[in-house]
Design a protein around this motif. Structure first.
Motif, PDB file in Angstrom:
ATOM      1  N   VAL A 254      45.430  35.946  44.688  1.00 44.18           N
ATOM      2  CA  VAL A 254      44.273  36.716  44.228  1.00 44.18           C
ATOM      3  C   VAL A 254      42.981  35.970  44.554  1.00 44.18           C
ATOM      4  O   VAL A 254      42.011  36.563  45.062  1.00 44.18           O
TER       5      VAL A 254
ATOM      6  N   LEU B  72      46.785  44.897  43.315  1.00 46.70           N
ATOM      7  CA  LEU B  72      46.369  44.169  42.117  1.00 46.70           C
ATOM      8  C   LEU B  72      46.460  44.988  40.841  1.00 46.70           C
ATOM      9  O   LEU B  72      46.297  44.459  39.747  1.00 46.70           O
TER      10      LEU B  72
ATOM     11  N   ARG C 156      38.397  40.813  37.481  1.00 45.10           N
ATOM     12  CA  ARG C 156      39.808  40.856  37.864  1.00 45.10           C
ATOM     13  C   ARG C 156      40.604  39.794  37.097  1.00 45.10           C
ATOM     14  O   ARG C 156      41.705  40.067  36.610  1.00 45.10           O
TER      15      ARG C 156
END
Length: 227
Positions: free
Chosen positions: A90, A172, A220
């Motif tokens: 990520v 994601l 995120r």
């Protein structure tokens, strides 16, 4: 009234000179982006073929391409599962996204036509209209906004790389627009980017675009902490 970008459809479109395997591949990538498939979900040839109303041969080809790119992996028994990215992946993904979005904004400041700049304003207006009600639609319009900037950059290689990056981001899971306050801050960030592009200020446009992605990463990571 703002011109709202068209939504993608679930079935594979025929015609247009696109090979069926490619059309199925793009449809599956769009489904990932739309959240129809999430990390850990199982993909089976027969089920995908039935949903898209195509034979299993192009589905097999498309699933093979997804596996080759690392989007899916073999599951126990039959079928494949959508991959779950670890935290290091990520961070790497957003680091590259920051670089690419910054470059796109800089180039757009140099090359965007007045029509393209007006289109960015239209997309952002549509985004505002959904900012209190529909996180999934905001995510779709956000992709349309960044894709429009990339097209205005007039660099086919950057455009291709950006599309592939968006496919990875689709793995994601839930959109960052589910994080409290993110829709409003994103709107302000988008507006500032548009102003910099319209002013032909490449340095400012790149700086703002990179800051925008860093804030997206912060949101995120908040989401990942809750999983």
């Amino acid at each position: 009234m703002a011109r709202r970008p068209a939504k993608t459809v679930g079935l594979v479109a025929r015609g247009g000179g696109v090979a069926l395997g490619e059309a199925v591949f793009r449809s599956l990538c769009e489904s990932l982006q739309a959240g129809s498939y999430r990390a850990g979900d199982r993909l089976r040839e027969e089920e995908v073929a039935q949903r898209l109303k195509v034979s299993r041969t192009p589905v097999r080809e498309a699933l093979g391409r997804l596996a080759a790119r690392g989007f899916v992996e073999p599951a126990g028994g039959r079928g494949l599962i959508v991959r779950n990215l670890d935290i290091s992946e990520v961070l790497e993904l957003y680091a590259m996204r920051e670089i690419m979005e910054g470059a796109a904004a800089r180039l757009a400041a140099e090359h965007a036509s007045s029509t393209e700049i007006e289109a960015l304003r239209d997309i952002e207006q549509a985004f505002v209209e959904d900012s209190l009600t529909d996180a999934a639609e905001m995510a779709r319009l956000n992709r349309a906004f960044h894709e429009a900037i990339c097209r205005a950059a007039r660099n086919r290689y950057l455009d291709d790389a950006s599309r592939e990056l968006q496919d990875w981001i689709a793995l994601l899971g839930p959109t960052t627009f589910t994080v409290s306050g993110r829709p409003s801050t994103s709107h302000r960030e988008h507006q500032a980017i548009i102003v910099a592009i319209a002013a032909r200020d490449g340095d400012k446009a790149e700086q703002l675009a990179r800051a925008h992605i860093r804030e997206a990463l912060r949101c995120r990571l908040k989401l990942l902490q809750k999983q």
